[in-house]
Design a protein around this motif. Structure first.
Motif, PDB file in Angstrom:
ATOM      1  N   UNK A 146       0.834  -1.173   0.089  1.00 17.80           N
ATOM      2  CA  UNK A 146      -0.014  -0.069   0.109  1.00 17.80           C
ATOM      3  C   UNK A 146       0.836   1.294  -0.005  1.00 17.80           C
ATOM      4  N   UNK A 147       2.071   1.334   0.524  1.00 12.40           N
ATOM      5  CA  UNK A 147       2.901   2.507   0.750  1.00 12.40           C
ATOM      6  C   UNK A 147       3.505   2.691  -0.875  1.00 12.40           C
ATOM      7  N   UNK A 148       3.434   4.008  -1.076  1.00  8.32           N
ATOM      8  CA  UNK A 148       3.875   4.445  -2.465  1.00  8.32           C
ATOM      9  C   UNK A 148       5.580   4.029  -2.562  1.00  8.32           C
ATOM     10  N   UNK A 149       5.983   3.597  -3.843  1.00  9.22           N
ATOM     11  CA  UNK A 149       7.337   3.334  -3.992  1.00  9.22           C
ATOM     12  C   UNK A 149       7.998   4.500  -4.731  1.00  9.22           C
ATOM     13  N   UNK A 150       7.117   5.363  -5.360  1.00 12.19           N
ATOM     14  CA  UNK A 150       7.825   6.647  -5.839  1.00 12.19           C
ATOM     15  C   UNK A 150       6.945   7.425  -5.515  1.00 12.19           C
ATOM     16  N   UNK A 151       7.630   8.776  -5.447  1.00 15.48           N
ATOM     17  CA  UNK A 151       6.913   9.887  -5.145  1.00 15.48           C
ATOM     18  C   UNK A 151       6.671  10.975  -6.195  1.00 15.48           C
ATOM     19  N   UNK A 152       5.229  11.115  -6.386  1.00 17.08           N
ATOM     20  CA  UNK A 152       4.990  11.997  -7.733  1.00 17.08           C
ATOM     21  C   UNK A 152       5.447  13.347  -7.104  1.00 17.08           C
ATOM     22  N   UNK A 153       5.406  14.365  -8.193  1.00  6.79           N
ATOM     23  CA  UNK A 153       5.920  15.735  -7.836  1.00  6.79           C
ATOM     24  C   UNK A 153       4.881  16.970  -8.108  1.00  6.79           C
ATOM     25  N   UNK A 154       3.911  16.787  -7.045  1.00  5.62           N
ATOM     26  CA  UNK A 154       2.919  17.846  -7.293  1.00  5.62           C
ATOM     27  C   UNK A 154       3.645  19.219  -7.071  1.00  5.62           C
ATOM     28  N   UNK A 155       2.778  20.375  -7.469  1.00  2.00           N
ATOM     29  CA  UNK A 155       3.588  21.605  -7.117  1.00  2.00           C
ATOM     30  C   UNK A 155       3.272  22.101  -5.850  1.00  2.00           C
ATOM     31  N   UNK A 156       3.742  23.147  -5.129  1.00  2.00           N
ATOM     32  CA  UNK A 156       3.666  23.571  -3.905  1.00  2.00           C
ATOM     33  C   UNK A 156       2.287  23.946  -3.473  1.00  2.00           C
ATOM     34  N   UNK A 157       1.668  24.409  -4.405  1.00  2.00           N
ATOM     35  CA  UNK A 157       0.320  24.700  -3.800  1.00  2.00           C
ATOM     36  C   UNK A 157      -0.718  23.433  -3.563  1.00  2.00           C
TER      37      UNK A 157
END
Length: 240
Positions: A146-157
């Motif tokens: 269930x834990x994400x293996x990769x981290x997406x990169x959303x913007x700061x907002x």
């Protein structure tokens, strides 16, 4: 998530006539710490685990009470302990009755039972028959998936909005005294707290949001009794 989605099957079991020595060897061979015990019809009647083998006469680990406590203990209780420390068959030392759960029950229900009875494994029963078992290791595997293996990169907002939404859902931060500002993936926590335990909770909430690179703790703790304010741990990091 349902129990049947993460339970282990097929289940290694032992019959009631199995010897303690055979059960212990079976656990060692399969690197498991417990075995469901079934009758001739396949119905669950008990469970035997490493804990049932802690106090054994062969290891000289049977319970030895002071004479006064031994005198106050009922003969029936002492007799039961004697069976568990000297019994040669699984049905003499097993734990019974056993808590069980249905395969269609939720995983949260299984965890609740495991916590309530302080057990490491929970047999899964359907129509009176053992169909699986759920252990802490199964929960660990489910968590790993269930834990994400990769981290997406959303913007700061987006990151800031997600952290604020999580704060809004929690009773310890719903008062609005904890604020967050995100810049270049760094979540800066500001505001005041009145219980030091809220500090770590706020940091964990921020760390769990995708895209957060680090958390800067600038929360000020105010003693609710004396009104004394202590500077945040990362106060120096804010200096240019």
């Amino acid at each position: 998530m349902l129990v049947q989605a993460i339970m282990t099957l097929p289940v290694i079991t032992v019959p009631t006539c199995c010897s303690v020595a055979e059960a212990a060897q079976l656990m060692l061979d399969n690197r498991i710490s417990g075995l469901p015990v079934v009758d001739t019809n396949g119905a669950l009647v008990g469970i035997v685990s490493e804990g049932d083998f802690l106090r054994r006469s062969e290891l000289n680990t049977q319970r030895n009470r002071p004479w006064l406590l031994d005198w106050l203990t009922s003969p029936g209780k002492i007799a039961t302990e004697y069976v568990r420390t000297h019994g040669r068959r699984v049905d003499e030392v097993m734990t019974s009755p056993v808590s069980a759960i249905a395969p269609t029950a939720s995983v949260s229900d299984a965890v609740r039972l495991m916590e309530r009875y302080d057990i490491k494994r929970l047999p899964v029963v359907e129509n009176g028959k053992l169909v699986g078992i759920i252990a802490r290791s199964d929960l660990l595997r489910a968590l790993s998936r269930a834990l994400p293996t990769t981290s997406p990169s959303p913007d700061d907002a987006q990151i800031q909005a997600a952290i604020e939404a999580e704060f809004a859902k929690q009773s310890w931060s719903r008062n609005g005294f904890i604020h967050c500002h995100v810049s270049d993936g760094i979540a800066e926590l500001t505001g005041t707290i009145f219980d030091e335990r809220e500090r770590l909770a706020a940091k964990v909430a921020a760390e769990n949001v995708a895209g957060v690179q680090s958390v800067r703790d600038l929360l000020v703790w105010i003693d609710p009794y004396y009104g004394i304010a202590l500077p945040p741990p990362d106060a120096e990091a804010r200096q240019p």
